[in-house]
Design a protein around this motif. Structure first.
Motif, PDB file in Angstrom:
ATOM      1  N   HIS A  68       0.835  -1.209   0.000  1.00  9.60           N
ATOM      2  CA  HIS A  68       0.000   0.000   0.000  1.00  9.60           C
ATOM      3  C   HIS A  68       0.869   1.259   0.000  1.00  9.60           C
ATOM      4  N   VAL A  69       1.852   1.294  -0.884  1.00 10.77           N
ATOM      5  CA  VAL A  69       2.805   2.405  -0.883  1.00 10.77           C
ATOM      6  C   VAL A  69       2.155   3.727  -1.250  1.00 10.77           C
ATOM      7  N   VAL A  70       1.209   3.717  -2.185  1.00 13.36           N
ATOM      8  CA  VAL A  70       0.541   4.951  -2.591  1.00 13.36           C
ATOM      9  C   VAL A  70      -0.250   5.524  -1.422  1.00 13.36           C
ATOM     10  N   GLU A 109     -12.251   1.371  -8.434  1.00 12.76           N
ATOM     11  CA  GLU A 109     -12.539   2.185  -7.257  1.00 12.76           C
ATOM     12  C   GLU A 109     -11.532   1.965  -6.128  1.00 12.76           C
ATOM     13  N   GLU A 110     -10.619   1.012  -6.287  1.00 19.89           N
ATOM     14  CA  GLU A 110      -9.652   0.717  -5.236  1.00 19.89           C
ATOM     15  C   GLU A 110      -8.379   1.538  -5.426  1.00 19.89           C
ATOM     16  N   PRO A 111      -7.672   1.843  -4.311  1.00 14.54           N
ATOM     17  CA  PRO A 111      -6.402   2.583  -4.434  1.00 14.54           C
ATOM     18  C   PRO A 111      -5.336   1.723  -5.100  1.00 14.54           C
ATOM     19  N   GLU A 112      -4.401   2.370  -5.742  1.00 16.15           N
ATOM     20  CA  GLU A 112      -3.332   1.635  -6.420  1.00 16.15           C
ATOM     21  C   GLU A 112      -2.357   1.032  -5.403  1.00 16.15           C
ATOM     22  N   GLN A 113      -1.805  -0.133  -5.768  1.00 19.76           N
ATOM     23  CA  GLN A 113      -0.821  -0.822  -4.938  1.00 19.76           C
ATOM     24  C   GLN A 113       0.338  -1.263  -5.821  1.00 19.76           C
TER      25      GLN A 113
END
Length: 375
Positions: A68-70, A109-113
């Motif tokens: 979950h770096v972003v 809709e999910e955050p980038e990983q």
């Protein structure tokens, strides 16, 4: 040219337990010396060490290993540049793109990983957040502004102690990989083991039907008990080179020595309450190469009528250490021992005998002197 290497040898007895499970839930094992031994993987013990670092080191000395770096960088940007909160996610994505670490979202809709776990220090996240904020304030082409701030280099400076010790592999950007300064062996029992099964039942506290008998739940838990030989080594010179500071290297060695000795994986720990401390610790400072003494237990220790496995293991370890070092002309430059009770007295003469605090201080002082060139 001499080197500075710290070898840590531990004998530790663990009662019925399941510290580290395989894919079937069974305690991990390995065949060594022709018999099956209890085994705890190096990954499990390194994770326990990293958890314990949180009580020994400041957050600024530690890193985070995550996909979950972003999300993490997004949060740092918001904290350090609140006026850019509405652009924080965009800036985080662009920053990792500039570093060379690919990110993507499984669903729109999910955050980038990232596609793998990325190990970055707290300071590196702060530096990347500051660079992203500076690039945004500069206006113009964001990618160009990030490149001008050399964000890739920022991800390869100011490494945390855990990154320096355990290393980092970045699949997309191999030139910012970090070679581990620490080696951690799989812990194995000094004797043969047979896994056992605990059959258990549980009562349904809410069942008020007196005619209904039997348990609300039944099952089995696999376990074993063992006297383990544990081993780790730290290349102090590599550690100092990665951290860029003798003081940081000394702090890292002291923290690793203490946490490796006192940590324990937590598998099934509430079921078995198996938390113990080592029966004996032997630390050798070397100038050539790491040396494991696991060969002392290639022939499995057996329980005798007058002595348990621990006392035999201590005698084996002491005799083997002296013999290997004599035959190969590899005497330690310094040595420390912590031992508990009569069962491990055989190790007392192998180094400065004292408490764990005295051992950690002695190792740290010796490392500081050698890094300063005064040893």
């Amino acid at each position: 040219m001499s080197r500075t290497i710290i070898d840590i040898h531990v004998l530790q007895t663990v009662p019925p337990s399941n510290l580290n499970r395989d894919d079937t839930g069974s305690p991990k094992t390995a065949v060594y010396g022709g018999v099956r031994r209890s085994r705890v993987s190096s990954q499990a013990w390194k994770h326990a060490v990293r958890d314990k670092f949180e009580t020994e080191l400041d957050d600024s000395d530690l890193g985070m290993r995550t996909r979950h770096v972003v999300e993490v960088l997004d949060r740092r940007i918001r904290e350090r540049a609140p006026e850019l909160a509405d652009r924080a996610e965009e800036l985080a994505k662009a920053t990792f793109k500039a570093v060379g670490i690919k990110t993507s979202a499984a669903k729109k809709e999910e955050p980038e990983q990232s596609g793998y776990l990325v190990f970055l220090s707290s300071r590196q996240y702060d530096n990347l957040a500051d660079a992203a904020a500076s690039a945004a304030r500069a206006g113009g082409n964001l990618d160009k502004a990030l490149k001008e701030r050399d964000v890739k280099a920022l991800a390869d400076r100011e490494h945390s102690i855990d990154v320096a010790l355990f290393g980092r592999m970045v699949a997309d950007v191999s030139d910012i990989n970090v070679e581990a300064a620490a080696q951690v062996a799989h812990a194995i029992s000094v004797h043969a083991v047979d896994n056992e099964y605990d059959y258990f039942t549980a009562v349904d506290d809410h069942d008020e039907d007196e005619e209904r008998t039997g348990a609300g739940m039944i099952g089995t838990v696999e376990f074993n008990s063992a006297t383990l030989y544990r081993y780790a080594a730290v290349d102090v010179d590599r550690l100092a080179e990665t951290l860029g500071s003798p003081e940081a290297a000394q702090r890292a060695v002291e923290a690793f020595a203490r946490t490796f000795v006192t940590s324990m994986p937590t598998g099934k720990i509430t079921t078995f309450g198996n938390r113990t401390l080592p029966d004996a610790v032997l630390v050798r400072l070397r100038e050539t190469q790491p040396i494991s003494f696991v060969g002392a237990f290639e022939e499995p220790v057996t329980a005798g009528t007058s002595a348990g496995r621990l006392s035999q293991a201590a005698i084996r370890l002491a005799e083997y250490a002296v013999e290997v070092e004599r035959k190969y002309d590899q005497p330690p430059a310094a040595s420390w021992v912590v031992h508990v009770g009569r069962a491990t007295e055989a190790l007392a003469g192998l180094g400065q005998d004292g408490t764990l605090d005295e051992l950690v201080k002695g190792v740290g002082d010796e490392v500081a002197q050698r890094l300063a060139g005064t040893a």
